[in-house]
Write a protein that holds these residues in place. Structure first.
Motif, PDB file in Angstrom:
ATOM      1  N   LYS A 222       0.829  -1.215   0.000  1.00 24.30           N
ATOM      2  CA  LYS A 222       0.000   0.000   0.000  1.00 24.30           C
ATOM      3  C   LYS A 222       0.860   1.260   0.000  1.00 24.30           C
ATOM      4  CE  LYS A 222      -4.023  -2.043   2.211  1.00 24.30           C
ATOM      5  NZ  LYS A 222      -3.745  -3.359   2.691  1.00 24.30           N
ATOM      6  N   ILE A 223       1.887   1.245  -0.842  1.00 30.28           N
ATOM      7  CA  ILE A 223       2.789   2.392  -0.924  1.00 30.28           C
ATOM      8  C   ILE A 223       2.036   3.569  -1.514  1.00 30.28           C
ATOM      9  CG2 ILE A 223       4.868   3.285  -2.055  1.00 30.28           C
ATOM     10  CD1 ILE A 223       6.126   0.536  -1.536  1.00 30.28           C
ATOM     11  N   TYR A 224       2.118   4.661  -0.802  1.00 28.86           N
ATOM     12  CA  TYR A 224       1.372   5.871  -1.143  1.00 28.86           C
ATOM     13  C   TYR A 224       2.309   6.860  -1.821  1.00 28.86           C
ATOM     14  CZ  TYR A 224      -1.267  10.165  -0.279  1.00 28.86           C
ATOM     15  OH  TYR A 224      -1.923  11.349  -0.417  1.00 28.86           O
ATOM     16  N   PHE A 225       1.946   7.295  -3.015  1.00 31.77           N
ATOM     17  CA  PHE A 225       2.791   8.230  -3.754  1.00 31.77           C
ATOM     18  C   PHE A 225       2.489   9.683  -3.393  1.00 31.77           C
ATOM     19  CE2 PHE A 225       2.584   4.594  -6.830  1.00 31.77           C
ATOM     20  CZ  PHE A 225       3.860   4.147  -6.567  1.00 31.77           C
ATOM     21  N   GLY A 226       1.357   9.924  -2.745  1.00 26.96           N
ATOM     22  CA  GLY A 226       1.011  11.286  -2.343  1.00 26.96           C
ATOM     23  C   GLY A 226       0.905  12.206  -3.545  1.00 26.96           C
ATOM     24  N   ARG A 227       1.485  13.373  -3.399  1.00 25.51           N
ATOM     25  CA  ARG A 227       1.447  14.354  -4.486  1.00 25.51           C
ATOM     26  C   ARG A 227       2.626  14.192  -5.441  1.00 25.51           C
ATOM     27  NH1 ARG A 227       1.298  18.932  -0.734  1.00 25.51           N
ATOM     28  NH2 ARG A 227      -0.291  18.229   0.685  1.00 25.51           N
ATOM     29  N   CYS A 228       3.425  13.164  -5.239  1.00 25.25           N
ATOM     30  CA  CYS A 228       4.609  12.958  -6.080  1.00 25.25           C
ATOM     31  C   CYS A 228       4.207  12.273  -7.385  1.00 25.25           C
ATOM     32  CB  CYS A 228       5.671  12.136  -5.343  1.00 25.25           C
ATOM     33  SG  CYS A 228       7.184  11.979  -6.296  1.00 25.25           S
ATOM     34  N   ARG A 229       3.932  13.076  -8.385  1.00 25.06           N
ATOM     35  CA  ARG A 229       3.530  12.549  -9.690  1.00 25.06           C
ATOM     36  C   ARG A 229       4.674  11.760 -10.340  1.00 25.06           C
ATOM     37  NH1 ARG A 229      -0.947  11.010 -10.101  1.00 25.06           N
ATOM     38  NH2 ARG A 229      -0.493  10.573 -12.268  1.00 25.06           N
ATOM     39  N   VAL A 230       5.920  12.119 -10.021  1.00 26.45           N
ATOM     40  CA  VAL A 230       7.073  11.425 -10.606  1.00 26.45           C
ATOM     41  C   VAL A 230       7.044   9.945 -10.214  1.00 26.45           C
ATOM     42  CG1 VAL A 230       9.590  11.275 -10.626  1.00 26.45           C
ATOM     43  CG2 VAL A 230       8.489  13.509 -10.698  1.00 26.45           C
ATOM     44  N   SER A 231       6.844   9.663  -8.936  1.00 26.18           N
ATOM     45  CA  SER A 231       6.797   8.274  -8.469  1.00 26.18           C
ATOM     46  C   SER A 231       5.604   7.536  -9.068  1.00 26.18           C
ATOM     47  CB  SER A 231       6.710   8.230  -6.945  1.00 26.18           C
ATOM     48  OG  SER A 231       7.891   8.748  -6.375  1.00 26.18           O
ATOM     49  N   ALA A 232       4.458   8.200  -9.100  1.00 23.59           N
ATOM     50  CA  ALA A 232       3.267   7.583  -9.686  1.00 23.59           C
ATOM     51  C   ALA A 232       3.501   7.288 -11.162  1.00 23.59           C
ATOM     52  CB  ALA A 232       2.063   8.494  -9.511  1.00 23.59           C
ATOM     53  N   ASN A 233       4.162   8.186 -11.867  1.00 28.80           N
ATOM     54  CA  ASN A 233       4.448   7.978 -13.284  1.00 28.80           C
ATOM     55  C   ASN A 233       5.442   6.843 -13.499  1.00 28.80           C
ATOM     56  OD1 ASN A 233       2.664   9.938 -14.121  1.00 28.80           O
ATOM     57  ND2 ASN A 233       4.214  11.545 -14.255  1.00 28.80           N
ATOM     58  N   MET A 234       6.391   6.678 -12.574  1.00 27.46           N
ATOM     59  CA  MET A 234       7.331   5.552 -12.676  1.00 27.46           C
ATOM     60  C   MET A 234       6.572   4.230 -12.561  1.00 27.46           C
ATOM     61  SD  MET A 234      10.881   6.508 -10.780  1.00 27.46           S
ATOM     62  CE  MET A 234      10.430   7.701  -9.555  1.00 27.46           C
ATOM     63  N   TYR A 235       5.609   4.182 -11.648  1.00 32.22           N
ATOM     64  CA  TYR A 235       4.784   2.980 -11.488  1.00 32.22           C
ATOM     65  C   TYR A 235       3.970   2.732 -12.762  1.00 32.22           C
ATOM     66  CZ  TYR A 235       1.103  -0.123  -9.828  1.00 32.22           C
ATOM     67  OH  TYR A 235       0.233  -1.170  -9.694  1.00 32.22           O
ATOM     68  N   LEU A 236       3.331   3.781 -13.275  1.00 29.89           N
ATOM     69  CA  LEU A 236       2.513   3.645 -14.487  1.00 29.89           C
ATOM     70  C   LEU A 236       3.362   3.244 -15.700  1.00 29.89           C
ATOM     71  CD1 LEU A 236       0.076   6.669 -14.027  1.00 29.89           C
ATOM     72  CD2 LEU A 236      -0.441   4.230 -13.776  1.00 29.89           C
ATOM     73  N   ALA A 237       4.612   3.699 -15.741  1.00 30.12           N
ATOM     74  CA  ALA A 237       5.520   3.313 -16.827  1.00 30.12           C
ATOM     75  C   ALA A 237       5.777   1.808 -16.784  1.00 30.12           C
ATOM     76  CB  ALA A 237       6.825   4.083 -16.742  1.00 30.12           C
ATOM     77  N   GLN A 238       5.860   1.240 -15.592  1.00 33.39           N
ATOM     78  CA  GLN A 238       6.049  -0.210 -15.462  1.00 33.39           C
ATOM     79  C   GLN A 238       4.828  -0.957 -15.981  1.00 33.39           C
ATOM     80  OE1 GLN A 238       9.067  -1.490 -14.706  1.00 33.39           O
ATOM     81  NE2 GLN A 238       9.542   0.687 -14.742  1.00 33.39           N
ATOM     82  N   ILE A 239       3.643  -0.427 -15.707  1.00 34.67           N
ATOM     83  CA  ILE A 239       2.411  -1.044 -16.212  1.00 34.67           C
ATOM     84  C   ILE A 239       2.421  -1.021 -17.745  1.00 34.67           C
ATOM     85  CG2 ILE A 239      -0.122  -0.821 -16.335  1.00 34.67           C
ATOM     86  CD1 ILE A 239       0.820  -1.812 -13.604  1.00 34.67           C
ATOM     87  N   LYS A 240       2.846   0.094 -18.331  1.00 31.75           N
ATOM     88  CA  LYS A 240       2.919   0.193 -19.799  1.00 31.75           C
ATOM     89  C   LYS A 240       3.928  -0.797 -20.368  1.00 31.75           C
ATOM     90  CE  LYS A 240       1.524   5.016 -20.194  1.00 31.75           C
ATOM     91  NZ  LYS A 240       1.966   6.383 -20.427  1.00 31.75           N
ATOM     92  N   LYS A 241       5.064  -0.964 -19.686  1.00 28.06           N
ATOM     93  CA  LYS A 241       6.078  -1.916 -20.151  1.00 28.06           C
ATOM     94  C   LYS A 241       5.558  -3.347 -20.066  1.00 28.06           C
ATOM     95  CE  LYS A 241      10.107   0.943 -19.243  1.00 28.06           C
ATOM     96  NZ  LYS A 241      11.360   1.100 -18.530  1.00 28.06           N
ATOM     97  N   ILE A 242       4.764  -3.627 -19.045  1.00 24.96           N
ATOM     98  CA  ILE A 242       4.155  -4.952 -18.914  1.00 24.96           C
ATOM     99  C   ILE A 242       3.211  -5.194 -20.090  1.00 24.96           C
ATOM    100  CG2 ILE A 242       2.516  -6.345 -17.565  1.00 24.96           C
ATOM    101  CD1 ILE A 242       3.755  -5.022 -15.030  1.00 24.96           C
ATOM    102  N   GLU A 243       2.364  -4.202 -20.386  1.00 28.86           N
ATOM    103  CA  GLU A 243       1.414  -4.327 -21.503  1.00 28.86           C
ATOM    104  C   GLU A 243       2.153  -4.570 -22.819  1.00 28.86           C
ATOM    105  OE1 GLU A 243      -1.809  -4.587 -21.487  1.00 28.86           O
ATOM    106  OE2 GLU A 243      -2.160  -4.110 -19.385  1.00 28.86           O
ATOM    107  N   LYS A 244       3.251  -3.854 -23.028  1.00 33.47           N
ATOM    108  CA  LYS A 244       4.027  -3.993 -24.255  1.00 33.47           C
ATOM    109  C   LYS A 244       4.657  -5.391 -24.348  1.00 33.47           C
ATOM    110  CE  LYS A 244       7.444  -1.470 -26.946  1.00 33.47           C
ATOM    111  NZ  LYS A 244       8.379  -0.357 -26.966  1.00 33.47           N
ATOM    112  N   ALA A 245       5.193  -5.885 -23.231  1.00 32.94           N
ATOM    113  CA  ALA A 245       5.819  -7.209 -23.220  1.00 32.94           C
ATOM    114  C   ALA A 245       4.774  -8.311 -23.384  1.00 32.94           C
ATOM    115  CB  ALA A 245       6.609  -7.408 -21.930  1.00 32.94           C
TER     116      ALA A 245
END
Length: 158
Positions: A111-134
């Motif tokens: 339950k890691i909370y990214f808060g207002r840090c969009r950079v961390s949230a975007n890093m997580y979302l980038a991993q989801i995109k890489k999973i979809e691509k793979a």
């Protein structure tokens, strides 16, 4: 500065070399840079047991992620860099999917909370995109299995 040769040029130059010269070249490469040593370690010692390699990488990810609900973006970047390097060494899409899904699952389970840090949230979302691509590059039966493992991961940050 010396311009590096292409891969095909290097392959042609390595082909006629005797075994001892190849061994010397590999050892010199391993001494020269840590990444080279890590890649040789994977190729010579870990590639025969891909499941064990995946378990080791996943354990390292779990160890590096903090047990608290917050994570600093620098820590997240370091984990992702390590993860990407290990995936690159393997070159196998199934290995990539297992490691990336494990990383995302750990974020959700802790339950890691990214808060207002969009950079961390975007890093997580980038991993989801890489999973979809793979996912597009593996067998449809495996796609189904991996999609089952992904349930709940893509809605976590949104």
């Amino acid at each position: 500065m010396m311009k590096p040769a292409t891969i095909s040029e290097l392959k042609k130059a390595l082909a006629p070399l005797p075994r001892e010269d190849l061994l010397d070249a590999c050892v010199r490469l391993a001494r020269f840079k840590v990444d080279n040593k890590e890649l040789l370690t994977y190729l010579l010692l870990k590639s025969d047991d891909e499941d064990g390699y995946i378990d080791d990488v996943c354990a390292e990810i779990s160890e590096q992620l903090p047990s608290t609900r917050t994570v600093h973006k620098k820590t997240l970047r370091k984990i992702i860099r390590t993860m990407d390097k290990c995936i690159r060494y393997s070159g196998d899409k199934e290995t990539e999917l297992q490691i990336r899904i494990h990383f995302c699952r750990q974020i959700v389970e802790r339950k890691i909370y990214f808060g207002r840090c969009r950079v961390s949230a975007n890093m997580y979302l980038a991993q989801i995109k890489k999973i979809e691509k793979a996912l597009e590059k593996v067998h449809p039966d495996l796609q189904f299995d991996f999609r089952e493992q992904m349930i709940g991961l893509d809605e976590y940050v949104r």
